[in-house]
Design an enzyme around this catalytic site. Structure first.
Site, PDB file in Angstrom:
ATOM      1  N   LYS A 106       0.821  -1.109   0.106  1.00  0.00           N
ATOM      2  CA  LYS A 106       0.085  -0.124  -0.113  1.00  0.00           C
ATOM      3  C   LYS A 106       0.826   1.177  -0.230  1.00  0.00           C
ATOM      4  O   LYS A 106       1.830   1.490   1.005  1.00  0.00           O
ATOM      5  CB  LYS A 106      -0.788  -0.007   1.291  1.00  0.00           C
ATOM      6  N   GLY A 167      -8.342   9.015   9.723  1.00  0.00           N
ATOM      7  CA  GLY A 167      -8.468   9.078  11.304  1.00  0.00           C
ATOM      8  C   GLY A 167      -9.446  10.019  11.579  1.00  0.00           C
ATOM      9  O   GLY A 167      -9.713  10.130  12.916  1.00  0.00           O
ATOM     10  N   ALA A 193      -9.740   5.503   4.276  1.00  0.00           N
ATOM     11  CA  ALA A 193      -9.751   6.597   5.146  1.00  0.00           C
ATOM     12  C   ALA A 193     -10.881   7.394   5.165  1.00  0.00           C
ATOM     13  O   ALA A 193     -11.640   7.419   4.166  1.00  0.00           O
ATOM     14  CB  ALA A 193      -8.429   7.651   4.864  1.00  0.00           C
TER      15      ALA A 193
END
Lengths: 264, 66
Positions: A106, A167, A193
């Site tokens: 990734k 986050g 995300a």
């Protein structure tokens, strides 16, 4: 209705590997390795993201992630978190390839806080360098159709736009842009995300994403193991809703009960 | 000789190879990767890779991440 056979056959593949679970989870931010293992098991994920860091030489016998999350059971997807240049990303992932023995990775090259937004110029440079070096690159990116197309044309094996900043738990803030990306992308497209709770994951899947990648939404939940299970069910529900094709939206009401045969 | 190990100086006896260094530290070679002067040292080359004074070594492993 018996839907079990249909969901069993509903797999997706990246870089020659086939997966049944459409939930990919991170292994960061947990309180302990025990909690990490329990949450990942509850999520049903078959692929997990991991970071590459220096060994703590003052405590070499400390338990390692592999002792709790078996790389023979889960496909490890090493990331480039903390890398800000193509050179750092390539260096980190060469180490990951040596440590793990596989080349599926990734790529993420981030801009500065507070948004940590993908730095697409640096991401494109790093993707080129990694692909030249034989890596199979799943790439975290902006919801920018031009940049995403360029990454796909370079040979990235999965396109992974954000739904909201990493986050943040803000959920899918860009449904229209994600729909455009889903429409144009021929390789797997994962929302990576932004997911904060189960309904966010379901929305991403209903839009038609191939899979969802998340970490904080589970790790920072009050009860990570229960949230992991919620995410598993949400991804499955969203996927089924996508396959089932939702009803059209209409501006007015349409009664569900017949208007004929009413008593007078 | 002195090498830089994960950013810290470390004194080692002469005639140390990567395999011996990992054994000295007490690391399971199956769970780490080693880089010497920004070049990967393949696991198969640990015993033939002799360290030199001034070498910079990085020993990494997988940890939790998103």
């Amino acid at each position: 209705m018996d839907i079990a056979p249909q969901t069993e056959a509903d797999t997706w593949a990246v870089a020659g590997r086939t997966f049944r679970s459409r939930l990919v989870v991170g292994t960061g931010k947990y309180k302990s390795l025990e909690e990490t293992a329990a949450a990942i098991a509850a999520s049903g994920a078959e692929m997990v993201t991991v970071a590459v860091r220096r060994v703590n030489l003052s405590d070499p016998s400390a338990p390692m992630l592999q002792d709790y999350v078996d790389p023979k059971v889960y496909t490890y997807l090493p990331n480039t978190a903390g890398c800000h240049t193509a050179k750092d990303a390539v260096r980190t992932l060469r180490l990951a390839r040596e440590a793990g023995g596989w080349n599926l990775v990734k790529l993420e090259v981030l801009g500065p806080p507070p948004h940590l937004y993908p730095d697409m110029q640096a991401t494109l440079e790093a993707a080129e360098a990694l692909l030249r070096d034989g890596f199979e690159v799943m790439v975290y990116c902006a919801d920018d159709p031009v940049a995403a197309k360029r990454l796909e044309d370079l040979g990235c094996v999965a396109i992974m736009p954000l739904g909201a900043p990493i986050g943040s738990g803000l959920g899918i803030q860009n449904a229209a842009m994600l729909s455009l990306l889903i429409e144009q992308t021929k390789v797997p497209l994962l929302v990576d995300a932004g997911v904060g709770t189960a309904s966010d994951a379901a929305i991403a899947m209903e839009l038609g994403c191939t899979a969802v990648l998340l970490n904080s939404a589970i790790a920072h939940a009050g009860d990570p193991v229960t949230m992991a299970r919620a995410m598993k069910l949400a991804v499955e529900a969203g996927r089924l809703a996508h396959l089932a094709k939702r009803m059209p939206r209409r501006m007015g009401a349409d009664p569900s009960s017949p208007l004929t045969g009413l008593i007078r | 000789m002195t090498v830089t190990l994960n950013g810290q100086p470390r004194n080692l006896g002469a005639e140390t190879n990567v395999a011996a260094l990992l054994a000295l530290i007490g690391l399971d070679t199956r769970k780490v990767a080693v880089e010497r002067n920004e070049e990967i040292v393949p696991r198969s080359a640990y015993t033939q890779t002799w360290l030199k004074d001034g070498d910079a070594l990085e020993i990494v492993h997988f940890i939790g991440g998103g």
